[in-house]
Design a protein around this motif. Structure first.
Motif, mmCIF file in Angstrom:
data_model
loop_
_atom_site.group_PDB
_atom_site.id
_atom_site.type_symbol
_atom_site.label_atom_id
_atom_site.label_comp_id
_atom_site.label_asym_id
_atom_site.label_seq_id
_atom_site.Cartn_x
_atom_site.Cartn_y
_atom_site.Cartn_z
ATOM 1 N N LYS A 74 15.243 -5.676 18.565
ATOM 2 C CA LYS A 74 15.865 -6.298 17.492
ATOM 3 C C LYS A 74 15.223 -7.704 17.129
ATOM 4 N N ASP A 75 14.974 -8.512 18.322
ATOM 5 C CA ASP A 75 14.532 -9.934 18.191
ATOM 6 C C ASP A 75 13.101 -9.847 18.371
ATOM 7 N N HIS A 76 12.112 -8.762 18.391
ATOM 8 C CA HIS A 76 10.927 -8.818 18.373
ATOM 9 C C HIS A 76 10.146 -9.271 17.044
ATOM 10 N N ARG A 77 9.386 -9.825 17.031
ATOM 11 C CA ARG A 77 8.702 -10.743 15.688
ATOM 12 C C ARG A 77 7.950 -9.394 14.935
ATOM 13 N N ARG A 78 7.548 -8.455 15.467
ATOM 14 C CA ARG A 78 6.749 -7.385 14.961
ATOM 15 C C ARG A 78 7.476 -6.237 14.468
ATOM 16 N N ARG A 79 8.809 -6.234 14.904
ATOM 17 C CA ARG A 79 9.844 -4.963 14.566
ATOM 18 C C ARG A 79 9.851 -4.905 12.857
ATOM 19 N N THR A 80 9.603 -3.632 12.385
ATOM 20 C CA THR A 80 9.853 -3.382 11.038
ATOM 21 C C THR A 80 11.228 -2.929 10.802
ATOM 22 N N HIS A 81 11.582 -3.035 9.481
ATOM 23 C CA HIS A 81 12.724 -2.381 9.185
ATOM 24 C C HIS A 81 12.670 -1.436 7.955
ATOM 25 N N TYR A 82 11.703 -0.415 8.119
ATOM 26 C CA TYR A 82 11.586 0.633 7.117
ATOM 27 C C TYR A 82 12.601 1.523 7.077
ATOM 28 N N ALA A 83 13.240 1.816 8.223
ATOM 29 C CA ALA A 83 14.124 2.801 8.290
ATOM 30 C C ALA A 83 15.263 2.369 7.325
ATOM 31 N N ASP A 141 0.834 -1.162 -0.078
ATOM 32 C CA ASP A 141 -0.005 0.024 0.032
ATOM 33 C C ASP A 141 0.977 1.448 0.125
ATOM 34 N N ARG A 142 0.800 2.121 -1.256
ATOM 35 C CA ARG A 142 1.794 3.283 -1.268
ATOM 36 C C ARG A 142 1.042 4.332 -0.268
ATOM 37 N N GLN A 143 -0.173 4.053 0.481
ATOM 38 C CA GLN A 143 -0.671 5.089 1.378
ATOM 39 C C GLN A 143 0.179 5.092 2.723
ATOM 40 N N LEU A 144 0.893 3.895 2.856
ATOM 41 C CA LEU A 144 1.737 3.845 4.209
ATOM 42 C C LEU A 144 2.838 4.900 4.176
ATOM 43 N N PRO A 145 3.748 5.002 3.010
ATOM 44 C CA PRO A 145 4.757 6.137 2.996
ATOM 45 C C PRO A 145 4.090 7.497 2.994
ATOM 46 N N TYR A 146 2.780 7.611 2.671
ATOM 47 C CA TYR A 146 2.124 8.881 2.723
ATOM 48 C C TYR A 146 1.749 9.309 4.065
ATOM 49 N N ALA A 147 1.289 8.147 4.716
ATOM 50 C CA ALA A 147 0.934 8.571 6.012
ATOM 51 C C ALA A 147 2.239 8.699 7.146
ATOM 52 N N TRP A 148 3.324 8.209 6.794
ATOM 53 C CA TRP A 148 4.700 8.435 7.617
ATOM 54 C C TRP A 148 5.110 9.863 7.251
ATOM 55 N N ALA A 149 4.863 10.472 5.869
ATOM 56 C CA ALA A 149 5.329 11.654 5.743
ATOM 57 C C ALA A 149 4.339 12.695 6.150
ATOM 58 N N GLN A 150 3.241 12.419 6.227
ATOM 59 C CA GLN A 150 2.284 13.311 7.092
ATOM 60 C C GLN A 150 2.558 13.376 8.275
ATOM 61 N N LYS A 151 2.925 12.161 9.111
ATOM 62 C CA LYS A 151 3.169 12.314 10.364
ATOM 63 C C LYS A 151 4.670 12.782 10.639
ATOM 64 N N GLY A 152 5.296 12.650 9.935
ATOM 65 C CA GLY A 152 6.943 12.956 10.000
ATOM 66 C C GLY A 152 7.578 11.856 10.943
ATOM 67 N N LYS A 153 7.056 10.666 10.737
ATOM 68 C CA LYS A 153 7.624 9.840 11.323
ATOM 69 C C LYS A 153 7.423 8.175 11.091
ATOM 70 N N LEU A 154 7.980 7.180 11.353
ATOM 71 C CA LEU A 154 7.933 5.860 11.148
ATOM 72 C C LEU A 154 7.029 5.387 12.106
ATOM 73 N N PRO A 155 6.360 4.239 11.882
ATOM 74 C CA PRO A 155 5.504 3.613 12.810
ATOM 75 C C PRO A 155 6.234 2.999 13.877
ATOM 76 N N ASP A 156 5.697 2.857 15.079
ATOM 77 C CA ASP A 156 6.039 2.663 16.461
ATOM 78 C C ASP A 156 7.013 1.296 16.541
ATOM 79 N N THR A 157 6.517 0.353 15.537
ATOM 80 C CA THR A 157 7.157 -0.825 15.400
ATOM 81 C C THR A 157 8.681 -0.566 14.844
ATOM 82 N N GLU A 158 9.236 0.379 14.691
ATOM 83 C CA GLU A 158 10.575 0.670 14.226
ATOM 84 C C GLU A 158 11.390 0.530 15.578
#
Length: 70
Positions: free
Chosen positions: A46-55, A25-42
């Protein structure tokens, strides 16, 4: 709020950032730009199964470091 994340997303485009982050969904990067931050899952441990690696993916696009986007 314009910061490095917002500038990078706008410079590369939402679809390019979404593809780099492996999200459909390209709306996700749009939302990150609007908020000025990445989701809290970032910020999960490191070993958490829900951690994302968008940064990391966005840092590669920008030629920057992961920490620059957190």
């Amino acid at each position: 709020m314009r910061n490095l994340l917002t500038i990078t997303i706008e410079a590369h485009g939402y679809q390019v950032v979404a593809t780099a982050c492996n999200v459909k969904d390209r709306q996700l990067p749009y939302a990150w730009a609007q908020k000025g931050k990445l989701p809290d899952t970032e910020y999960l441990p490191k070993d958490h199964r829900r951690r994302t690696h968008y940064a990391e993916a966005i840092a590669k696009l920008a030629g920057a470091k992961r920490k620059d986007f957190l």
